[in-house]
Scaffold this motif. Sequence first.
Motif, PDB file in Angstrom:
ATOM      1  N   ALA A 222      -3.651   5.182   9.947  1.00  0.00           N
ATOM      2  CA  ALA A 222      -4.670   4.763   8.857  1.00  0.00           C
ATOM      3  C   ALA A 222      -4.583   2.934   8.664  1.00  0.00           C
ATOM      4  CB  ALA A 222      -4.517   5.531   7.670  1.00  0.00           C
ATOM      5  N   ALA A 223      -3.370   2.632   9.092  1.00  0.00           N
ATOM      6  CA  ALA A 223      -2.552   1.222   8.890  1.00  0.00           C
ATOM      7  C   ALA A 223      -3.405   0.100   9.479  1.00  0.00           C
ATOM      8  CB  ALA A 223      -1.394   1.122   9.382  1.00  0.00           C
TER       9      ALA A 223
ATOM     10  N   SER B   4       0.688  -1.248  -0.119  1.00  0.00           N
ATOM     11  CA  SER B   4       0.095  -0.120  -0.053  1.00  0.00           C
ATOM     12  C   SER B   4       0.890   1.337  -0.087  1.00  0.00           C
ATOM     13  CB  SER B   4      -0.868   0.069   1.266  1.00  0.00           C
ATOM     14  OG  SER B   4      -0.358   0.348   2.375  1.00  0.00           O
ATOM     15  N   HIS B   5       0.154   2.536  -0.295  1.00  0.00           N
ATOM     16  CA  HIS B   5       0.790   3.606  -0.104  1.00  0.00           C
ATOM     17  C   HIS B   5       0.610   4.643   0.825  1.00  0.00           C
ATOM     18  CE1 HIS B   5       2.570   2.817  -4.320  1.00  0.00           C
ATOM     19  NE2 HIS B   5       1.368   2.338  -4.409  1.00  0.00           N
ATOM     20  N   LYS B   6       0.110   3.901   2.094  1.00  0.00           N
ATOM     21  CA  LYS B   6      -0.304   4.561   3.226  1.00  0.00           C
ATOM     22  C   LYS B   6       1.097   5.323   3.659  1.00  0.00           C
ATOM     23  CE  LYS B   6      -4.260   1.838   4.111  1.00  0.00           C
ATOM     24  NZ  LYS B   6      -4.883   0.907   5.227  1.00  0.00           N
ATOM     25  N   THR B   7       0.694   6.452   4.434  1.00  0.00           N
ATOM     26  CA  THR B   7       1.792   7.175   4.854  1.00  0.00           C
ATOM     27  C   THR B   7       1.851   7.625   6.438  1.00  0.00           C
ATOM     28  OG1 THR B   7       0.495   9.435   4.634  1.00  0.00           O
ATOM     29  CG2 THR B   7       2.153   8.536   2.731  1.00  0.00           C
ATOM     30  N   SER B   8       0.644   7.156   6.896  1.00  0.00           N
ATOM     31  CA  SER B   8       0.589   7.043   8.430  1.00  0.00           C
ATOM     32  C   SER B   8       0.087   6.030   9.143  1.00  0.00           C
ATOM     33  CB  SER B   8      -0.508   8.241   8.785  1.00  0.00           C
ATOM     34  OG  SER B   8      -1.079   8.349  10.015  1.00  0.00           O
TER      35      SER B   8
ATOM     36  N   THR C  41       5.201  -1.648   4.561  1.00  0.00           N
ATOM     37  CA  THR C  41       5.623  -0.672   3.380  1.00  0.00           C
ATOM     38  C   THR C  41       6.702   0.271   3.707  1.00  0.00           C
ATOM     39  OG1 THR C  41       4.326   1.004   4.340  1.00  0.00           O
ATOM     40  CG2 THR C  41       2.767  -0.593   3.201  1.00  0.00           C
TER      41      THR C  41
ATOM     42  N   ASP D 167      -0.872  -3.492   6.026  1.00  0.00           N
ATOM     43  CA  ASP D 167       0.529  -2.522   5.770  1.00  0.00           C
ATOM     44  C   ASP D 167       1.268  -2.785   6.649  1.00  0.00           C
ATOM     45  OD1 ASP D 167      -1.506  -0.743   4.370  1.00  0.00           O
ATOM     46  OD2 ASP D 167      -2.670  -0.611   6.128  1.00  0.00           O
TER      47      ASP D 167
END
Length: 182
Positions: free
Chosen positions: A68-69, A61-65, A167, A122
Amino acid sequence: MDALDGAVQLVQGLPQYCVTVTLLRDGEAELAVLHSPWLGETYAAARGAGAWRNGTPISPSHKTSLDAAVAATSQPPFVTRQPGVSAAAGRSLTAVLDEVAAVRNLGPTSWQVADVAAGRLDVFWQYGRDATNLVGAALIAREAGAVVTTADGAPWTPASPSFLAATPTLHPLALAALAQKP
């Protein structure tokens, strides 16, 4: 390596298990295939060639926080008890719960790592040695673009006392969460 990941679930009549095959050359995974009969899905990876689910390339995934994981964890098989592993798992769960959207244990260790590789999860971490379930899964995760280390950031090997796949963006955040002492 381990031909069946999730044997406890299979014995209990639960669908969360997978059949695994990993080809090793000089102790290194060269090819890994995981198949979930219940889902009718197959993950595969070849060293230097990428990773796929049902023949389609996968990536994390491209999650950054972390908030939200969706994270997952497990414990190694109880064939050989490993001193301190349960305590480390408990401390880490307490630390990570406050940092992520959700923590789950979805069954087979290898399948959960592959789900990180495919962006369904994630972060995945585990304390204890579990090479039979992790060697092939680590290849799938790395080939897809996930970062694989120990829970303290050292390079992961089959003899390592912990495992972390995440990620690229979330990996340093997951390391920081695991380092917390609740």
